[in-house]
Scaffold this active site. Structure first.
Site, PDB file in Angstrom:
ATOM      1  N   ASP A 163       0.920  -1.223  -0.074  1.00  0.00           N
ATOM      2  CA  ASP A 163      -0.121   0.093  -0.055  1.00  0.00           C
ATOM      3  C   ASP A 163       1.012   1.111  -0.005  1.00  0.00           C
ATOM      4  O   ASP A 163       1.770   1.500   0.976  1.00  0.00           O
ATOM      5  CB  ASP A 163      -1.119   0.045   1.333  1.00  0.00           C
ATOM      6  CG  ASP A 163      -1.898   1.239   1.082  1.00  0.00           C
ATOM      7  OD1 ASP A 163      -3.053   1.123   0.773  1.00  0.00           O
ATOM      8  OD2 ASP A 163      -1.394   2.430   2.130  1.00  0.00           O
ATOM      9  N   TYR A 218       2.613   9.682  -0.097  1.00  0.00           N
ATOM     10  CA  TYR A 218       3.898   9.327   0.724  1.00  0.00           C
ATOM     11  C   TYR A 218       5.199   9.395   0.294  1.00  0.00           C
ATOM     12  O   TYR A 218       6.331   9.382   0.797  1.00  0.00           O
ATOM     13  CB  TYR A 218       3.680   7.832   0.940  1.00  0.00           C
ATOM     14  CG  TYR A 218       2.446   7.208   1.641  1.00  0.00           C
ATOM     15  CD1 TYR A 218       1.459   8.192   2.292  1.00  0.00           C
ATOM     16  CD2 TYR A 218       1.947   6.063   1.630  1.00  0.00           C
ATOM     17  CE1 TYR A 218       0.289   7.818   2.871  1.00  0.00           C
ATOM     18  CE2 TYR A 218       0.677   5.475   2.277  1.00  0.00           C
ATOM     19  CZ  TYR A 218      -0.080   6.282   2.921  1.00  0.00           C
ATOM     20  OH  TYR A 218      -1.162   5.925   3.272  1.00  0.00           O
ATOM     21  N   LYS A 259      -2.914   6.024  -4.131  1.00  0.00           N
ATOM     22  CA  LYS A 259      -4.042   6.977  -3.819  1.00  0.00           C
ATOM     23  C   LYS A 259      -3.675   8.135  -4.493  1.00  0.00           C
ATOM     24  O   LYS A 259      -2.687   8.622  -4.292  1.00  0.00           O
ATOM     25  CB  LYS A 259      -3.999   7.067  -2.354  1.00  0.00           C
ATOM     26  CG  LYS A 259      -3.984   5.850  -1.364  1.00  0.00           C
ATOM     27  CD  LYS A 259      -4.309   5.776  -0.110  1.00  0.00           C
ATOM     28  CE  LYS A 259      -3.982   4.517   0.689  1.00  0.00           C
ATOM     29  NZ  LYS A 259      -2.456   4.341   0.781  1.00  0.00           N
ATOM     30  N   HIS A 295      -7.665   9.364  -2.149  1.00  0.00           N
ATOM     31  CA  HIS A 295      -7.193   9.468  -0.841  1.00  0.00           C
ATOM     32  C   HIS A 295      -8.079  10.069   0.361  1.00  0.00           C
ATOM     33  O   HIS A 295      -8.276   9.392   1.418  1.00  0.00           O
ATOM     34  CB  HIS A 295      -5.651   9.875  -0.716  1.00  0.00           C
ATOM     35  CG  HIS A 295      -4.921   9.512   0.259  1.00  0.00           C
ATOM     36  ND1 HIS A 295      -3.377   9.524   0.188  1.00  0.00           N
ATOM     37  CD2 HIS A 295      -5.024   9.107   1.694  1.00  0.00           C
ATOM     38  CE1 HIS A 295      -3.011   9.019   1.524  1.00  0.00           C
ATOM     39  NE2 HIS A 295      -3.797   8.915   2.103  1.00  0.00           N
TER      40      HIS A 295
HETATM   41  N1  LIG Z   1      -5.861   5.923   3.737  1.00  0.00           N
HETATM   42  C1  LIG Z   1      -5.272   6.779   4.631  1.00  0.00           C
HETATM   43  O1  LIG Z   1      -5.754   7.954   4.679  1.00  0.00           O
HETATM   44  C2  LIG Z   1      -4.181   6.104   5.362  1.00  0.00           C
HETATM   45  C3  LIG Z   1      -3.781   6.894   6.563  1.00  0.00           C
HETATM   46  C4  LIG Z   1      -2.826   6.304   7.538  1.00  0.00           C
HETATM   47  C5  LIG Z   1      -2.415   5.210   7.069  1.00  0.00           C
HETATM   48  N2  LIG Z   1      -2.615   4.611   5.926  1.00  0.00           N
HETATM   49  C6  LIG Z   1      -1.911   3.159   5.397  1.00  0.00           C
HETATM   50  O2  LIG Z   1      -2.153   2.340   6.571  1.00  0.00           O
HETATM   51  C7  LIG Z   1      -1.003   1.694   6.898  1.00  0.00           C
HETATM   52  C8  LIG Z   1      -0.899   1.396   8.485  1.00  0.00           C
HETATM   53  O3  LIG Z   1      -1.024   2.387   9.101  1.00  0.00           O
HETATM   54  P1  LIG Z   1      -0.098   3.020  10.030  1.00  0.00           P
HETATM   55  O4  LIG Z   1       1.286   2.743   9.740  1.00  0.00           O
HETATM   56  O5  LIG Z   1      -0.668   4.543  10.382  1.00  0.00           O
HETATM   57  O6  LIG Z   1      -0.507   2.317  11.661  1.00  0.00           O
HETATM   58  P2  LIG Z   1      -0.499   0.926  12.319  1.00  0.00           P
HETATM   59  O7  LIG Z   1      -0.233  -0.238  11.067  1.00  0.00           O
HETATM   60  O8  LIG Z   1      -1.717   0.698  13.057  1.00  0.00           O
HETATM   61  O9  LIG Z   1       0.771   1.175  13.463  1.00  0.00           O
HETATM   62  C9  LIG Z   1       2.007   1.031  12.968  1.00  0.00           C
HETATM   63  C10 LIG Z   1       2.902   1.046  14.132  1.00  0.00           C
HETATM   64  O10 LIG Z   1       2.825   0.239  15.052  1.00  0.00           O
HETATM   65  C11 LIG Z   1       3.876  -0.486  15.119  1.00  0.00           C
HETATM   66  N3  LIG Z   1       3.730  -2.129  14.848  1.00  0.00           N
HETATM   67  C12 LIG Z   1       3.457  -2.813  13.901  1.00  0.00           C
HETATM   68  N4  LIG Z   1       3.312  -4.015  14.075  1.00  0.00           N
HETATM   69  C13 LIG Z   1       3.494  -4.082  15.402  1.00  0.00           C
HETATM   70  C14 LIG Z   1       3.322  -5.278  16.303  1.00  0.00           C
HETATM   71  N5  LIG Z   1       3.160  -6.657  15.918  1.00  0.00           N
HETATM   72  N6  LIG Z   1       3.752  -5.040  17.607  1.00  0.00           N
HETATM   73  C15 LIG Z   1       4.060  -3.917  17.945  1.00  0.00           C
HETATM   74  N7  LIG Z   1       3.928  -2.764  17.044  1.00  0.00           N
HETATM   75  C16 LIG Z   1       3.857  -2.870  16.035  1.00  0.00           C
HETATM   76  C17 LIG Z   1       4.966   0.054  14.130  1.00  0.00           C
HETATM   77  O11 LIG Z   1       6.188   0.248  14.358  1.00  0.00           O
HETATM   78  P3  LIG Z   1       7.497  -0.491  13.889  1.00  0.00           P
HETATM   79  O12 LIG Z   1       7.478  -0.314  12.434  1.00  0.00           O
HETATM   80  O13 LIG Z   1       8.512  -0.130  14.662  1.00  0.00           O
HETATM   81  O14 LIG Z   1       7.115  -1.983  14.082  1.00  0.00           O
HETATM   82  C18 LIG Z   1       4.221   1.490  13.944  1.00  0.00           C
HETATM   83  O15 LIG Z   1       4.808   2.139  14.785  1.00  0.00           O
HETATM   84  C19 LIG Z   1       0.025   2.892   6.636  1.00  0.00           C
HETATM   85  O16 LIG Z   1       1.466   2.687   6.356  1.00  0.00           O
HETATM   86  C20 LIG Z   1      -0.488   3.370   5.099  1.00  0.00           C
HETATM   87  O17 LIG Z   1      -0.229   2.382   4.049  1.00  0.00           O
HETATM   88  C21 LIG Z   1      -3.626   5.010   5.127  1.00  0.00           C
END
Ligand SMILES: NC(=O)c1ccc[n+]([C@@H]2O[C@H](COP(=O)([O-])OP(=O)(O)OC[C@H]3O[C@@H](n4cnc5c(N)ncnc54)[C@H](OP(=O)(O)O)[C@@H]3O)[C@@H](O)[C@H]2O)c1
Length: 280
Positions: A47, A52, A77, A110
Site C-alpha cells: 500500500d 507518501y 492513492k 485518498h
Molecule cells: N488511507 C489513509 O488515509 C491512510 C492513513 C494512514 C495510514 N494508511 C496506510 O495504513 C498503513 C498502516 O497504518 P499506520 O502505519 O498508520 O499504523 P499501524 O499499522 O496501525 O501501526 C504502525 C505502528 O505500529 C507498530 N507496529 C506494527 N506492528 C506491530 C506489532 N506487531 N507489535 C507492536 N507494534 C507494531 C509500528 O512500529 P514498527 O514499524 O517499529 O514495528 C508502527 O509504529 C500505513 O502504512 C499506510 O499504508 C492509510
C-alpha cells in the site's frame, strides 16, 4: 499468502486480505529490507500513496528483491492536491511512471474533498476504462459520502480504506460497506500503537499465546475486513501475517467489539471533506 486469504472484489478482481502499509518508509535501504521480509513472509499487497512520496522507492525495492510485477498487488492513492478531473488523470500517469509499471491494481481517492468530489471519481472511472488501473476505490469516505457518490457514479468503489481499530470500530459504516459489496480496508489497524497496551487484549493474547497485535488483526479478519498493518521490524512484519492459524471465540469477538471509543489517530474525514485538505 494462502489462496484462501484472497478477497474477491465487486469487480471480480482478487485482493489479498492483509497487505503491507508503507507510510513513512522513505529510505531505500529501509524499504528494501521491509519489502524483502514482507514478501518472504507472504505479503503480496503493498500500500503506497502519492502523498507518501515513496512510490519510486517501493518500485525500486521490488526490483532490488527480484519480485515480479505480476506477483504483487499495488494499491496507490490520489493525493488531495491532485484531485479534479485533469489533475487526477495526469497524476495516475505520473504514478505509473514512478512505479515503473503499466497498471496499478487498486487506485483510491485518498480523502473526500467537496469541491472535487465527482470530477475526481469520474477521472478514476476513465483511467480504469483505459486499463491503467484494474480496480478503483475510495479512502476515508463515510456512508453519506458514498450515498452522494452513488447519485453520479457509473460504477461504485470496490474498496473503502478507513481508519479502523478497536478504539474506532465504525461498525455502522462497516455494515453499510458490506451491504453495498464494498470491502472495508482498515488503515492504522493497530491504532498506530495506541491500542497495543490495552490490558484486556493483553489477557486474551496471553490466553492464545499470541501478541496483542495478532489478536487485533485476527479480530479484523473475523469481522471480514481487509487490513494493511505497517512495520519495519522483521519479527513484527512476520507476526502481523501469522493470524490465520487460530480463532477468537464469539465472546472474545464481542469483548473486542465493545472497546470502541470513537477515537481517531488521524484526520476526521468530514473535516477534510469540508476544508479540502488534511489538517494534521
Ligand atoms: N488511507 C489513509 O488515509 C491512510 C492513513 C494512514 C495510514 N494508511 C496506510 O495504513 C498503513 C498502516 O497504518 P499506520 O502505519 O498508520 O499504523 P499501524 O499499522 O496501525 O501501526 C504502525 C505502528 O505500529 C507498530 N507496529 C506494527 N506492528 C506491530 C506489532 N506487531 N507489535 C507492536 N507494534 C507494531 C509500528 O512500529 P514498527 O514499524 O517499529 O514495528 C508502527 O509504529 C500505513 O502504512 C499506510 O499504508 C492509510
Amino acid at each position: 499468502m494462502e489462496a484462501d486469504n484472497l478477497l474477491t472484489l465487486a469487480d471480480e478482481n482478487k485482493m489479498p486480505q492483509v497487505g503491507f502499509g508503507t507510510y513513512l518508509i522513505n529510505k531505500q535501504d529501509e524499504m528494501d529490507a521491509a519489502v524483502k521480509t514482507a514478501f518472504e513472509a507472504g505479503y503480496r499487497l503493498f500500500d503506497t500513496a502519492q502523498m507518501y512520496r515513496n512510490e519510486q522507492v517501493l518500485a525500486a525495492a521490488l526490483n532490488h528483491n527480484g519480485i515480479a510485477r505480476q506477483d504483487v498487488f499495488i494499491t496507490d492513492k490520489v493525493a488531495n492536491e491532485n484531485q479534479g478531473y485533469e489533475l487526477t488523470v495526469a497524476s495516475v500517469d505520473f504514478s505509473l511512471e514512478q512505479l515503473g509499471t503499466d497498471y496499478i491494481d487498486l487506485m483510491l481517492v485518498h480523502w473526500p474533498i467537496n469541491t472535487k468530489f465527482f470530477d475526481t471519481w469520474r477521472a478514476l472511472e476513465d483511467v480504469k476504462k483505459a486499463g491503467k488501473v484494474k480496480s478503483i476505490g475510495v479512502s476515508n469516505y463515510n456512508r453519506a459520502m458514498l450515498e452522494l457518490l452513488k447519485t453520479q457514479a457509473t460504477e461504485m468503489p470496490v474498496v473503502n480504506q478507513i481508519e479502523n481499530h478497536p478504539y474506532l470500530t465504525s461498525q455502522g459504516l462497516v455494515d453499510y460497506d458490506h451491504a453495498e459489496e464494498i470491502v472495508t480496508q482498515a488503515w492504522s489497524p493497530l491504532g498506530r500503537g495506541a491500542v497495543l497496551d490495552n490490558p484486556m487484549i493483553q489477557k486474551m493474547a496471553d490466553h492464545h499465546d499470541r501478541s496483542v497485535a495478532q489478536i487485533i488483526l485476527r479480530w479484523q479478519v473475523q469481522r471480514g475486513l481487509s487490513m494493511i498493518p505497517k512495520s519495519v521490524n522483521p519479527a513484527r512484519i512476520k507476526e502481523n501475517l501469522q493470524i490465520f492459524d487460530f480463532e477468537l471465540s464469539a465472546d472474545e469477538m464481542s469483548m473486542l467489539d465493545i472497546l470502541n471509543r470513537n477515537e481517531r489517530t488521524g484526520n476526521d474525514p468530514e473535516e477534510v471533506y469540508e476544508l479540502g485538505h488534511q489538517y494534521r
